[in-house]
Design an enzyme around this catalytic site. Structure first.
Site, PDB file in Angstrom:
ATOM      1  N   SER A  12       4.714  -1.514   4.175  1.00 52.85           N
ATOM      2  CA  SER A  12       4.960  -2.826   4.455  1.00 52.85           C
ATOM      3  C   SER A  12       4.693  -3.531   3.311  1.00 52.85           C
ATOM      4  O   SER A  12       4.078  -3.356   2.304  1.00 52.85           O
ATOM      5  CB  SER A  12       3.684  -3.225   5.473  1.00 52.85           C
ATOM      6  N   SER A  69       1.057   6.587   2.562  1.00 55.18           N
ATOM      7  CA  SER A  69       1.966   7.482   3.396  1.00 55.18           C
ATOM      8  C   SER A  69       3.222   8.097   3.084  1.00 55.18           C
ATOM      9  O   SER A  69       3.700   7.440   2.115  1.00 55.18           O
ATOM     10  CB  SER A  69       2.181   6.679   4.837  1.00 55.18           C
ATOM     11  N   GLN A 116       0.745  -1.087   0.032  1.00 58.15           N
ATOM     12  CA  GLN A 116      -0.122  -0.047   0.133  1.00 58.15           C
ATOM     13  C   GLN A 116       0.951   1.327   0.004  1.00 58.15           C
ATOM     14  O   GLN A 116       1.418   1.541   1.097  1.00 58.15           O
ATOM     15  CB  GLN A 116      -0.993  -0.044   1.253  1.00 58.15           C
ATOM     16  N   GLU A 148      -9.147  -1.431   5.691  1.00 57.84           N
ATOM     17  CA  GLU A 148      -7.965  -1.630   6.728  1.00 57.84           C
ATOM     18  C   GLU A 148      -8.291  -1.771   8.130  1.00 57.84           C
ATOM     19  O   GLU A 148      -7.830  -2.726   8.852  1.00 57.84           O
ATOM     20  CB  GLU A 148      -7.273  -0.442   6.227  1.00 57.84           C
ATOM     21  N   GLU A 202      -5.127   8.531  18.021  1.00 59.46           N
ATOM     22  CA  GLU A 202      -5.651   9.813  18.217  1.00 59.46           C
ATOM     23  C   GLU A 202      -6.525  10.335  17.155  1.00 59.46           C
ATOM     24  O   GLU A 202      -7.671  10.680  17.116  1.00 59.46           O
ATOM     25  CB  GLU A 202      -4.511  10.968  18.290  1.00 59.46           C
TER      26      GLU A 202
HETATM   27  C1  LIG Z   1       4.053  -0.964  11.430  1.00 60.17           C
HETATM   28  C2  LIG Z   1       3.515  -0.033  10.543  1.00 60.17           C
HETATM   29  C3  LIG Z   1       3.209  -0.428   9.174  1.00 60.17           C
HETATM   30  C4  LIG Z   1       2.645   0.735   8.195  1.00 60.17           C
HETATM   31  N1  LIG Z   1       2.576   0.122   7.064  1.00 60.17           N
HETATM   32  C5  LIG Z   1       1.921   1.175   6.207  1.00 60.17           C
HETATM   33  C6  LIG Z   1       1.736   0.648   4.773  1.00 60.17           C
HETATM   34  O1  LIG Z   1       2.208  -0.448   4.454  1.00 60.17           O
HETATM   35  N2  LIG Z   1       1.358   1.663   3.958  1.00 60.17           N
HETATM   36  C7  LIG Z   1       1.324   2.831   4.010  1.00 60.17           C
HETATM   37  O2  LIG Z   1       0.921   3.867   3.260  1.00 60.17           O
HETATM   38  N3  LIG Z   1       1.486   3.664   5.439  1.00 60.17           N
HETATM   39  C8  LIG Z   1       2.041   2.545   6.313  1.00 60.17           C
HETATM   40  N4  LIG Z   1       2.253   2.909   7.676  1.00 60.17           N
HETATM   41  C9  LIG Z   1       2.001   4.381   7.971  1.00 60.17           C
HETATM   42  C10 LIG Z   1       0.978   4.660   8.823  1.00 60.17           C
HETATM   43  O3  LIG Z   1      -0.243   4.635   8.318  1.00 60.17           O
HETATM   44  C11 LIG Z   1       1.255   6.264   9.413  1.00 60.17           C
HETATM   45  O4  LIG Z   1       2.500   6.106  10.410  1.00 60.17           O
HETATM   46  C12 LIG Z   1       0.107   6.667  10.116  1.00 60.17           C
HETATM   47  O5  LIG Z   1      -0.876   7.088   9.272  1.00 60.17           O
HETATM   48  C13 LIG Z   1       0.486   7.986  10.966  1.00 60.17           C
HETATM   49  O6  LIG Z   1       1.210   8.914  10.090  1.00 60.17           O
HETATM   50  P1  LIG Z   1       2.590   9.571  10.683  1.00 60.17           P
HETATM   51  O7  LIG Z   1       3.511   8.572  10.706  1.00 60.17           O
HETATM   52  O8  LIG Z   1       3.026  10.399   9.483  1.00 60.17           O
HETATM   53  O9  LIG Z   1       2.538  10.488  11.661  1.00 60.17           O
HETATM   54  P2  LIG Z   1       1.763  11.819  12.109  1.00 60.17           P
HETATM   55  O10 LIG Z   1       0.671  11.932  11.073  1.00 60.17           O
HETATM   56  O11 LIG Z   1       2.968  12.726  11.619  1.00 60.17           O
HETATM   57  O12 LIG Z   1       1.603  11.978  13.488  1.00 60.17           O
HETATM   58  C14 LIG Z   1       2.333  12.222  14.528  1.00 60.17           C
HETATM   59  C15 LIG Z   1       1.530  12.224  15.754  1.00 60.17           C
HETATM   60  O13 LIG Z   1       0.483  13.294  15.800  1.00 60.17           O
HETATM   61  C16 LIG Z   1      -0.813  12.846  16.106  1.00 60.17           C
HETATM   62  N5  LIG Z   1      -1.766  13.713  15.285  1.00 60.17           N
HETATM   63  C17 LIG Z   1      -1.874  13.799  13.912  1.00 60.17           C
HETATM   64  N6  LIG Z   1      -2.673  14.569  13.529  1.00 60.17           N
HETATM   65  C18 LIG Z   1      -3.718  14.544  14.623  1.00 60.17           C
HETATM   66  C19 LIG Z   1      -4.850  14.937  14.685  1.00 60.17           C
HETATM   67  N7  LIG Z   1      -5.553  15.619  13.807  1.00 60.17           N
HETATM   68  N8  LIG Z   1      -5.304  14.897  16.070  1.00 60.17           N
HETATM   69  C20 LIG Z   1      -4.892  14.342  16.743  1.00 60.17           C
HETATM   70  N9  LIG Z   1      -3.472  13.921  16.839  1.00 60.17           N
HETATM   71  C21 LIG Z   1      -2.975  14.041  15.608  1.00 60.17           C
HETATM   72  C22 LIG Z   1      -0.691  11.270  15.627  1.00 60.17           C
HETATM   73  O14 LIG Z   1      -1.907  10.625  16.314  1.00 60.17           O
HETATM   74  C23 LIG Z   1       0.724  11.065  16.036  1.00 60.17           C
HETATM   75  O15 LIG Z   1       0.648  10.826  17.362  1.00 60.17           O
HETATM   76  C24 LIG Z   1       2.447   1.946   8.488  1.00 60.17           C
HETATM   77  C25 LIG Z   1       2.831   2.517  10.137  1.00 60.17           C
HETATM   78  C26 LIG Z   1       3.237   1.467  11.007  1.00 60.17           C
HETATM   79  C27 LIG Z   1       3.713   1.757  12.076  1.00 60.17           C
END
Ligand SMILES: Cc1cc2nc3c(=O)[nH]c(=O)nc-3n(C[C@H](O)[C@H](O)[C@H](O)COP(=O)(O)OP(=O)(O)OC[C@H]3O[C@@H](n4cnc5c(N)ncnc54)[C@H](O)[C@@H]3O)c2cc1C
Length: 403
Positions: A157, A124, A121, A240, A373
């Site tokens: 992933s 991100s 996928q 998902e 969150e």
């Molecule tokens: C094990 C694992 C597998 C993954 N696999 C995939 C994959 O296959 N494909 C893919 O596309 N992605 C994948 N991801 C990515 C995942 O979807 C993102 O990490 C996730 O959506 C969070 O985005 P970010 O890491 O950019 O954090 P950010 O969006 O930068 O968030 C940082 C912090 O801010 C908080 N925050 C952000 N916005 C808000 C809001 N509006 N209100 C309150 N709090 C908020 C969040 O909760 C978090 O604590 C994976 C992640 C993990 C950990």
């Protein structure tokens, strides 16, 4: 008397059981090659019975899948190793079914279900996780009716195992962020796709960074209309959450299983406080398991809605609390870790590994598939009807957003 055509057999549990037994008689698991068996099962409509005929199903109620699975399991039939192909089964397939052309459905669904082709996928990005609609990967029309894609994805992933990816990219930067996105199927073996491992807290590299440089995608691999990618992505994301939080488990089949086993087998580790906490978590795990079952039954009536967000929230909290309790119960033993060399696992194996792995891997549960969150926001707004968060960028063209 004119011949009256036989009434079509009703697809109830008895009929599906009979069909499965006929299938097993024609394809005895012991004497049939695994892949041949899985392909034949798909062609017989016994793969996912609620899918249409010709696409691995029979148009039967989704709840009847359990009847087929029980018969096949009792006969020792091979399965398609669903943990290895979770993104394909849980996310790509329902999206292709809903938005794909007949040709796309025919091309992709069979090898996806048999596990011959793994999916990943590409959603991100470094600057677009929770705020996914802000994504900056660009897809521009090329000269031969195809699209040329440039950008960077992250946390992907299984990208290192995948043949195909579901990909969202920006096709119109001049409209607000949710409106200028288009959804594609990307061939991970095409020139310009570069996959680099990302090591995580467990020491493994389950996920990757993916760099896309001048990748050409034919227009025939677009899913849904140009500019409609956000709507298509909602189907993927809702599925998902159900796929992550709503897995079918037997009692004690999840994280609670190993800790309950240790409790029974190691009386010397027990304390009153741990006992109280274990009992509470055992009940929570059972409630969560049964709620997931109910959610799956509701799915029979249609597409998953925002309720999946609640299920996924509960799953993440429970996994983290249970694995924390397990490490405490085991004391120093719980801190032992078998190997820290970087590995590229084919699947996330929660129950087959040691307590330390479960503890570390479950940290990602409250991030993957939407952070807890953000899921709380979805439950607040779309389930409870509470006032929405202020969103000042809704009507601003993506190109004018502060980055
Ligand atoms: C094990 C694992 C597998 C993954 N696999 C995939 C994959 O296959 N494909 C893919 O596309 N992605 C994948 N991801 C990515 C995942 O979807 C993102 O990490 C996730 O959506 C969070 O985005 P970010 O890491 O950019 O954090 P950010 O969006 O930068 O968030 C940082 C912090 O801010 C908080 N925050 C952000 N916005 C808000 C809001 N509006 N209100 C309150 N709090 C908020 C969040 O909760 C978090 O604590 C994976 C992640 C993990 C950990």
């Amino acid at each position: 008397m004119p011949d009256t055509p036989a009434a079509p057999a009703v697809l109830d549990a008895a009929r599906l059981r009979a069909l499965t037994r006929e299938f097993l008689a024609a394809h005895p698991p012991a004497g049939t090659d695994r892949l041949d068996f899985l392909r034949a099962r798909f062609d017989a409509g016994l793969a996912w019975v609620h899918y249409p005929e010709g696409l691995g199903g029979l148009g039967a109620p989704r709840s009847l899948q359990a009847v087929v699975d029980a018969e096949l399991e009792a006969a020792g039939a091979p399965d398609n190793d669903p943990r290895r192909i979770g993104i394909g089964l849980g996310m790509a397939a329902p999206t292709i079914l809903q938005y794909g052309t007949p040709e796309q459905r025919r091309r992709f669904l069979r090898p996806l279900w048999t596990g011959e082709e793994v999916w990943c996928q590409l959603f991100s990005e470094p600057g677009a996780g929770s705020d996914l609609a802000a994504l900056g990967t660009r897809a521009v029309p090329g000269d031969g009716g195809d699209w040329v894609v440039d950008g960077q994805k992250v946390w992907t992933s299984s990208a290192h195992l995948a043949r195909w990816a579901i990909l969202i990219a920006r096709t119109d930067p001049a409209v607000p962020k949710h409106r200028g996105i288009t959804y594609f199927v990307c061939d991970m073996t095409d020139p310009g796709v570069e996959v680099r491992p990302l090591r995580q807290i467990t020491g493994e590299a389950e996920f990757n960074e993916v760099f896309l440089t001048g990748v050409r995608i034919p227009d025939s691999r677009r899913l849904g209309a140009v500019g409609e990618g956000w709507r298509v992505a909602q189907t993927t994301l809702n599925n998902e959450r159900v796929a992550i939080g709503g897995m079918r488990l037997p009692r004690e089949g999840g994280m609670i299983g190993p800790v309950a086993r240790t409790w029974r087998e190691r009386p010397e580790l027990r304390t009153h406080d741990l006992h109280q906490r274990l009992l509470k978590l055992w009940v929570d795990a059972e409630v969560s398991r049964l709620t997931a079952e109910r959610l799956r039954q509701q799915l029979v009536a249609g597409q998953p809605g925002p309720e999946g967000a609640g299920m996924k929230l509960a799953f993440a909290r429970l996994n983290q609390e249970i694995s924390g309790l397990e490490v405490e119960l085991l004391g120093e033993e719980g801190l032992l870790y078998d190997d820290w060399t970087m590995r590229r696992p084919e699947l996330v194996d929660f129950t087959g590994r040691e307590a330390g792995y479960r503890y570390l891997r479950s940290k990602g549960n409250s991030i993957e598939g939407g952070t807890s969150e953000v899921l709380l926001n979805i439950v607040a707004e779309r389930v409870l009807g509470l006032p929405a968060e202020p969103r000042t960028d809704k009507d601003v063209a993506w190109k004018d957003l502060a980055r």
